[in-house]
Design a protein around this motif. Structure first.
Motif, PDB file in Angstrom:
ATOM      1  N   ARG A 102      40.409  46.846  46.593  1.00  0.00           N
ATOM      2  CA  ARG A 102      40.509  45.280  46.517  1.00  0.00           C
ATOM      3  C   ARG A 102      39.370  44.714  47.706  1.00  0.00           C
ATOM      4  N   TYR A 106      35.894  42.653  47.019  1.00  0.00           N
ATOM      5  CA  TYR A 106      35.965  41.130  47.180  1.00  0.00           C
ATOM      6  C   TYR A 106      34.790  40.923  48.290  1.00  0.00           C
ATOM      7  N   TRP A 140      34.871  40.123  41.227  1.00  0.00           N
ATOM      8  CA  TRP A 140      36.250  39.485  41.370  1.00  0.00           C
ATOM      9  C   TRP A 140      37.125  39.924  40.773  1.00  0.00           C
ATOM     10  N   ILE A 144      40.603  41.611  41.651  1.00  0.00           N
ATOM     11  CA  ILE A 144      41.936  41.256  40.997  1.00  0.00           C
ATOM     12  C   ILE A 144      42.870  42.537  40.626  1.00  0.00           C
ATOM     13  N   SER A 147      44.327  44.330  43.362  1.00  0.00           N
ATOM     14  CA  SER A 147      45.290  43.665  43.797  1.00  0.00           C
ATOM     15  C   SER A 147      46.666  43.810  43.009  1.00  0.00           C
ATOM     16  N   ASP A 193      47.128  36.378  41.219  1.00  0.00           N
ATOM     17  CA  ASP A 193      46.145  37.290  40.649  1.00  0.00           C
ATOM     18  C   ASP A 193      46.383  37.072  39.203  1.00  0.00           C
ATOM     19  N   ASP A 196      44.547  33.700  38.413  1.00  0.00           N
ATOM     20  CA  ASP A 196      43.000  33.733  38.833  1.00  0.00           C
ATOM     21  C   ASP A 196      42.273  34.590  37.966  1.00  0.00           C
ATOM     22  N   SER A 197      42.910  35.608  37.511  1.00  0.00           N
ATOM     23  CA  SER A 197      42.185  36.559  36.600  1.00  0.00           C
ATOM     24  C   SER A 197      41.406  35.949  35.287  1.00  0.00           C
TER      25      SER A 197
END
Length: 234
Positions: A102, A106, A140, A144, A147, A193, A196-197
């Motif tokens: 992760r 990032y 990105w 995710i 995560s 997550d 946001d995915s």
């Protein structure tokens, strides 16, 4: 006086403290950015006024750029976190490597984010900005996915831990509360997550997602994040 009561009210002081932090300002700006994205999509779908549509898209773009500026240097924070995850040899192997994946993802994603910003200023140009944009979304999404994988694994472990504590003859209430608090924080991160995915998935066109849905998902995750930050600054 009414003005004094407002200025010195504890909530006003809390708000000032919240907005005085970089994270607090970013949460508010992110909320505005994704509301603008949602509303612009709504106007486009309903045949709204072209001037209004351009204004909301412009607002979304401006806030996106402003947040890119605020993220300059942030890759170093994630690189440091990646090093800490790698050095934590006593941690659960799955959690250790999902955290490492992760943070490295990032780091790459935010580094490309800065390069895209510099490209936009024309101070330096990327040879292939389209490829940079794709890599931006890919890293990105990779972050995710790592995560989410770690959160699901942790959820299973915490559930087993709570069940084990509950079976004990003399229940350790403090330990149970601690596990539940960890589970709540882990579940919140998992929801964030998943919401946001939708952004990198849409950006990579892996799944057709309407812009209004992406905007709404971004708004909800922004509200959750802003609420959590508000509590931290209390």
């Amino acid at each position: 006086m009414v003005a004094d009561a407002l200025v010195y009210h504890p909530t006003a002081a809390h708000l000032l403290l919240y907005l005085d932090s970089t994270i607090g300002r970013d949460k508010v700006m992110r909320l505005v950015q994704y509301f603008a994205r949602f509303y612009a999509a709504y106007l486009a779908r309903t045949g709204g006024d072209k001037a209004s549509l351009a204004a909301w898209r412009g607002l979304m773009s401006q806030f996106s750029t402003a947040r890119k500026i605020m993220r300059i240097g942030k890759p170093l924070q994630h690189l440091k976190a990646a090093a800490a995850a790698y050095d934590n040899k006593t941690a659960d192997a799955v959690l250790r490597y999902t955290a490492l994946g992760r943070q490295l993802s990032y780091t790459a994603y935010l580094t490309i984010d800065t390069l895209i910003f510099v490209h936009g200023t024309k101070l330096a140009t990327l040879r292939n900005p389209e490829l940079a944009q794709k890599l931006y979304y890919r890293f990105w999404l990779a972050g995710i996915i790592f995560s989410i994988s770690g959160a699901v694994y942790k959820h299973i472990g915490l559930s087993k831990r709570e069940a084990s504590l509950a079976k004990q003859a003399e229940k350790d209430i403090v330990a149970i509360k601690k596990v539940r608090a960890e589970q709540a924080a882990n579940s919140t991160q998992l929801v964030l997550d998943l919401l946001d995915s939708s952004i990198p998935v849409s950006g990579l066109q892996l799944v057709p997602i309407d812009e209004s849905v992406v905007g709404l998902a971004g708004m909800i995750s922004s509200l959750i994040g802003a609420s959590a930050q508000w509590k931290l600054t209390a």
